[in-house]
Every structure is written in C-alpha cells, then in structure tokens.
Design a protein around this motif. Structure first.
Motif, short mmCIF file in Angstrom:
data_model
loop_
_atom_site.label_atom_id
_atom_site.label_comp_id
_atom_site.label_asym_id
_atom_site.label_seq_id
_atom_site.Cartn_x
_atom_site.Cartn_y
_atom_site.Cartn_z
N MET A 1 -4.40 4.47 -1.36
CA MET A 1 -4.16 5.58 -0.43
C MET A 1 -2.81 6.24 -0.67
O MET A 1 -2.69 7.45 -0.70
N VAL A 2 -1.77 5.40 -0.76
CA VAL A 2 -0.42 5.97 -0.83
C VAL A 2 0.06 6.14 -2.27
O VAL A 2 1.08 6.77 -2.52
N GLY A 3 -0.67 5.58 -3.21
CA GLY A 3 -0.29 5.74 -4.61
C GLY A 3 0.87 4.84 -5.02
O GLY A 3 1.54 5.09 -6.01
N ARG A 4 1.16 3.83 -4.20
CA ARG A 4 2.20 2.86 -4.54
C ARG A 4 1.96 1.61 -3.73
O ARG A 4 1.17 1.62 -2.80
N GLU A 5 2.67 0.55 -4.05
CA GLU A 5 2.54 -0.68 -3.26
C GLU A 5 3.33 -0.53 -1.97
O GLU A 5 4.39 0.06 -1.96
N MET A 6 2.80 -1.05 -0.88
CA MET A 6 3.56 -1.07 0.38
C MET A 6 3.60 -2.52 0.82
O MET A 6 2.58 -3.07 1.17
N ASN A 7 4.76 -3.13 0.77
CA ASN A 7 4.73 -4.56 1.08
C ASN A 7 5.30 -4.88 2.46
O ASN A 7 5.48 -6.02 2.81
N GLN A 8 5.57 -3.87 3.23
CA GLN A 8 6.17 -4.11 4.52
C GLN A 8 5.57 -3.13 5.52
O GLN A 8 5.59 -1.92 5.28
N ASP B 1 -19.30 -1.37 3.02
CA ASP B 1 -19.74 -1.96 1.75
C ASP B 1 -18.98 -1.35 0.58
O ASP B 1 -18.80 -1.96 -0.45
N THR B 2 -18.61 -0.08 0.77
CA THR B 2 -18.00 0.67 -0.32
C THR B 2 -16.79 1.41 0.22
O THR B 2 -16.83 1.91 1.35
N ILE B 3 -15.73 1.48 -0.57
CA ILE B 3 -14.53 2.19 -0.13
C ILE B 3 -14.31 3.40 -1.04
O ILE B 3 -14.23 3.26 -2.26
N VAL B 4 -14.25 4.56 -0.42
CA VAL B 4 -13.90 5.78 -1.16
C VAL B 4 -12.50 6.18 -0.72
O VAL B 4 -12.25 6.34 0.47
N VAL B 5 -11.60 6.29 -1.68
CA VAL B 5 -10.24 6.69 -1.33
C VAL B 5 -9.99 8.09 -1.86
O VAL B 5 -10.31 8.40 -3.01
N ILE B 6 -9.46 8.95 -0.99
CA ILE B 6 -9.05 10.27 -1.46
C ILE B 6 -7.56 10.45 -1.16
O ILE B 6 -7.01 9.83 -0.24
N ARG B 7 -6.93 11.24 -1.99
CA ARG B 7 -5.49 11.51 -1.81
C ARG B 7 -5.25 12.97 -2.19
O ARG B 7 -5.74 13.43 -3.23
N CYS C 1 -22.67 1.50 4.04
CA CYS C 1 -21.64 1.95 4.95
C CYS C 1 -20.39 2.21 4.13
O CYS C 1 -19.87 1.30 3.48
N VAL C 2 -19.98 3.47 4.11
CA VAL C 2 -18.87 3.87 3.25
C VAL C 2 -17.60 4.05 4.09
O VAL C 2 -17.62 4.75 5.10
N GLY C 3 -16.54 3.41 3.68
CA GLY C 3 -15.25 3.63 4.32
C GLY C 3 -14.54 4.75 3.59
O GLY C 3 -14.32 4.65 2.38
N LEU C 4 -14.23 5.83 4.30
CA LEU C 4 -13.52 6.94 3.66
C LEU C 4 -12.05 6.83 4.06
O LEU C 4 -11.71 6.98 5.23
N CYS C 5 -11.21 6.52 3.09
CA CYS C 5 -9.81 6.22 3.39
C CYS C 5 -8.88 7.21 2.71
O CYS C 5 -9.17 7.72 1.64
N GLY C 6 -7.77 7.45 3.34
CA GLY C 6 -6.75 8.33 2.77
C GLY C 6 -5.68 8.57 3.81
O GLY C 6 -5.92 8.38 5.00
N GLU C 7 -4.51 8.99 3.34
CA GLU C 7 -3.40 9.23 4.26
C GLU C 7 -3.71 10.42 5.17
O GLU C 7 -4.64 11.18 4.92
N ASN C 8 -2.86 10.62 6.16
CA ASN C 8 -2.98 11.81 7.01
C ASN C 8 -2.90 13.05 6.12
O ASN C 8 -2.00 13.16 5.29
#
Ligand code: ATP
Ligand code: MG
Length: 507
Positions: A241-248, A213-219, A33-40
């Motif tokens: 996803m965002v190419g930087r840390e988001m701490n909030q 099980d697996t995360i694919v990130v595209i940007r 099961c692949v999670g396909l993640c990325g920003e809008n």
C-alpha cells in the motif's frame, strides 16, 4: 464463458486535472471475496463508483466486462439490475425517513393498485435487521434517531435486501463495534457460501485478512498487485500500500502531562426522545495539561454523548459543569465552547464536520475567518497562506485548495476537519474517532500530530472504538459502559483485557 465474473480493463478516471485512476486492470472470479486495499486517495472508492454506475459509462475510459459481456451502465439502477450492489463509504440514508422507508427506498413493496405496503416493508425490515443481529432498532422511527454504528448496519440491511451477485462494501465497518463487525463478517461468510462475490474495502487490515481470499492493492490510481491472501500477511499488504516497509504503528511516547487544567463534573445527558432515559449518567473526570485521554467503550455506551455535551453539541437535555483552570465555562453551544478554548472534531464528518458546498480551503478556515478580515474585505492572500500551511502540516492530499471538499478521499476529508479545528488554537481538543477511514500511514501522521500538540501543552480527549489505538497513544484511559464511568486507568502497559472487562462490567 470467461472464468471471471468481472473484468475491469484500463480504467482511467479524471476529475478536472486530477487523474484519480490511471489505467487500472482487475479481474474478479465468481464467489471470491476480494480485499481492495490502498492508502487514502489511492482511488478505491472511485474505482467502485465507476463499477457501480455512479459515474456513468462515458465519463471514464476503459472497459468493464460483466459475466463476459460489456457493461455500459448509465446509473446505479442499471448496475443493480445486473446484480451489482454497492454500500457507499459515506452513508446515503435519508435522516427524516423511517428505518424501513430507507431500507426500501427506490425498491418499495407495493400493494395491488400501487399503494405502498408499509406493513410488508416494516416486517421485512425487521427480518433483515434480525439477520444482522440488531434488536434495538425500531423500523418505524426516523433514521436520524440512531447513531453512526446503527446507521451503518441499516445501510447494510438495505443492501442485503437487493439480492446482489456482487456486493461492494466500501468501509462498511468504520463505525461498528467489535461484536457488530463479527456479525458483519459472518454475514459475508454466509453470502460467500451462497455464491455471492464481494469486494471489501477497509483500513482495518485484520478484517481484510480474516475475510478475503484475494488482495488487490492499488496506489496512486494504479494497480500494484493481486495476490492470494494465503500468500500474504498484513505487513506485506501495508508494504504494498505505502510502497515501503512500516515497522511502527504508533509514535514513541515523549510527553509528560502537567497539572490538571480541565474538569468535567457530573455530566448527565438525557435521551432526546425519552427524557426519562439517561444516555450519560453523572460522569466526572479531569484532564492534565499535555495529556492524551482516551475514552473507550462499546458503541452506544455514551462516549459521543459525553464529549458532545462538554462541547455544547449534545442534541437533548444535559447538565453538569465544565471547568478550565478552575473556572466554570459556559459551553452551552459549540460557538461558546470554541470561544472558551475547546474544539471538537466530530464523529460524523458528513453531518457535522464539513460543508459540502465549499472548497477544501474554505472548510479549513471557516472557523477563523474573522482573523483575515480587514475592515470590510478578506485578506485572501493571508488566508491562502494559512490554508497552504495547514495542508502541508497535516499532509492533506489535494490537487488544489480550491477543489470542492467532497472531491477529497474520505481520509483526507478527515484531515481537513482536523485542520479546521486546530486553527482555532484550542487548549482542549476533543477528537471523536479521529482516524476513522484513515489509512495506516496517515494514521501514524495523525498520532504524531497529536503527540506534537500534546507536547506543546494542548490537552486532548480522544474517543475511539479501536482499542489498540486507545492503548497505543493515550496517557490515560476512561472506560464508559451504559452511560456510566466504569474505569479510569493510567496507561502504564494497560492491557486490552483490563479495558474490555471494565467496559463489559455488568455490576
Ligand atoms: N468528485 C471528485 N472530484 C475531484 N477529485 C476527486 C473526486 N473524487 C475523488 N477525487 C480524487 O480522486 C482520488 C481518489 O479518491 P478516492 O476517494 O477514490 O480514494 P480512496 O482510495 O477511496 O481513499 P479513502 O481510503 O480515503 O477513502 C483522490 O485524489 C481524490 O481527491
Ligand atoms: Mg474511499
């Protein structure tokens, strides 16, 4: 034989001058099961439309290998025949057809001789819905009788009927409640156990983390990383996803609500088909200037009905009073409501939010066109200036304001609808699920925008199924259950538990 069920190599997809996919390579093993993640706008839906034949072979560059063999699908029929089934982000149901007819559309059960076997289809539809734990849908009624959450489940039932080897779910859970999501995740587990491979797209990263099980990130149309979930956590997914840390995740609260400006009194909504039944039962509440009021509750609790009635958009009969600064308003239609200073961004942007045939810009200025009319003509320069200003202020990602709105990614369409309503300069802004399908970074921007508007004195009513979001940004929280007001809390470190207990209260 290759160890991969699917390989996509060097996929490039252009829309006019926009390069949505810029040479993506991904590989998927059977049964994972692949999670396909990325920003809008990252290209997730586009990539899955390439894979599922929505964009036929030849309209994109690169190569797809399916079970080791080249896949050159001309349509979604070809990919379905191969065992690839997609549930689209924007629902594709036909509102006038029955639930069962929708589930079997293009896949009908026929009697010997070719006539449609309605009895068999209705029976099977009921079984499919029962598997999804849905008991309150009548399969012989038109789909339009049901709300967004149910429609999403019907769409899932339709896909389950197709015996997929690879099931693609593009934002399947955005209008589901927590318990419905649980059912969905259980079904995916069961499919996985049967060897079905899944691609799961969701901005709700806790779901992704739970199921994948697996995360694919595209940007920006490019592959960033493929990582085993066991080596990932949500913060790392976000960072990729965002190419930087988001701490909030939520802006800091700064506004202080003023005096009561708005009141809804004794709002009651009757079911359109069964006028005996009350969908909203005598709810009253007030709203202060600059206040953000969150409305929580389970899907079907009557939240959308309540805000639609206030805005004159409820489909059935309703009664009650709406007052602004003590004066009774005529909000019998949305147009009148807008004239009185109300605005609403609806839950279902495809049905009520956007005009698909128009451009991004035309959609944004649609409600305020009169402001640009100079005698018989439209001051296009002024209009364009306004459009560009809006695009910048909500950070809407589009190559040009002249593109068709349907070319925007889901989250960016949402921002366009928000812009459209903000231009009417409302005093009271109603947002129904404003961050549905919106990525973490853009969510923060929308919250920030809401905070800015509130501190300028706008009062905001927000319906949301994401409890964390309600608690993260509201000054006050109303809880609705079965059409009744179950709680009205000042959000002073209000807990999820308090809200849930009120929502589920059986008394
Ligand atoms: N039909 C189209 N015409 C023009 N541009 C398009 C079209 N479809 C997608 N795009 C562009 O391609 C890019 C990727 O869009 P896509 O819908 O794949 O994003 P997404 O990752 O699914 O985003 P979201 O999370 O918001 O659903 C965006 O910049 C979008 O504007
Ligand atoms: Mg998408």
């Amino acid at each position: 034989m290759t160890e991969y069920l699917l390989e996509m190599r060097g996929i490039v997809k252009q829309f006019g001058g926009v390069r949505a996919l810029n040479g993506i390579d991904i590989k998927i093993k059977a049964g994972e099961c692949v999670g396909l993640c990325g920003e809008n706008g990252a290209g997730k839906s586009t990539l899955m439309k390439v894979l599922s034949g929505v964009y036929p072979h030849g309209t994109w560059d690169g190569e797809i290998l399916w079970r080791g063999q080249p896949l050159r699908a001309q349509s979604i029929r070809d990919t379905e025949a191969a065992g690839i089934v997609i549930i689209h982000q924007e629902l594709m149901l036909v509102p006038e057809l029955t639930v069962a007819e929708n589930i079997f559309l293009g896949n009908e059960i026929t009697l010997p001789g070719g006539r449609l076997d309605y009895a068999a289809m209705n029976r099977r539809a009921e079984e499919l819905l029962a598997e999804l734990n849905i008991r309150d849908v009548n399969v012989v009624l038109p789909v339009k009788n049901y709300g967004g959450g149910h429609q999403q489940l019907i769409e899932i039932a339709k896909a389950l009927n197709k015996q997929a080897k690879l099931l693609i779910l593009d934002e399947p859970s955005s209008s589901l409640t927590a318990s419905e999501i649980e059912v969905l995740l259980n079904i995916i587990h069961a499919l996985k156990a049967k060897g079905v491979t899944c691609v799961y797209i969701s901005h709700k990263l806790d779901e992704v983390a739970a199921i994948c099980d697996t995360i694919v990130v595209i940007r920006d149309g490019q592959h960033i990383a493929t990582t085993a979930m066991s080596e990932m956590n949500i913060d790392r997914i976000i960072a990729q996803m965002v190419g930087r840390e988001m701490n909030q995740l939520y802006p800091q609260r700064r506004h202080a609500p003023g005096e009561v400006v708005f009141e809804a009194r004794n709002i009651t909504c009757y079911d359109a088909d069964n006028p005996q039944r009350k969908r909203v039962d005598n709810i009253s509440f007030s709203l202060r200037q600059g206040e953000i009021l969150g409305i929580a509750g389970l899907v079907g609790a009557g939240r959308t009905e309540l805000v639609s009635a206030i805005f004159g958009a409820y489909q059935g009969a309703f009664e009650g009073e709406v007052l602004l600064r003590g004066e009774r308003l005529d909000t019998s239609t949305p147009r009148k409501a807008i004239e009185c200073g109300l605005a609403m961004v609806p839950e279902d942007r495809k049905q009520h939010g956007i005009i698909p045939d128009m451009s991004v810009g035309q959609n944004i200025t649609m409600s305020v066109l009169h402001e640009f009319s100079r005698g018989t003509r439209i001051d296009q320069e002024a209009e364009l200036k306004t459009i560009r200003g809006e695009i910048a202020s909500v950070r809407l990602k589009t190559a040009s304001p002249f593109l068709p709105i349907t070319g925007l990614s889901g989250g960016n369409q949402q921002k366009a609808v928000l812009s459209k309503m903000l231009l009417t300069k409302p005093k009271i802004l109603i947002l129904d699920e404003p961050t549905r399908g919106v990525d973490v970074g853009a969510k923060f921007e929308i919250y920030q925008l809401m905070f800015d508007l509130a501190s300028q004195g706008m009062s905001i009513i927000m319906v949301s199924s994401e409890l964390a979001e309600v608690l993260g940004i509201s000054d006050r929280v109303l809880v609705i259950g079965e059409g009744k007001l179950r709680g009205d809390f000042v959000n002073d470190n209000l807990s999820q538990e308090t809200v849930l207990t009120a929502a589920l209260d059986q008394t």
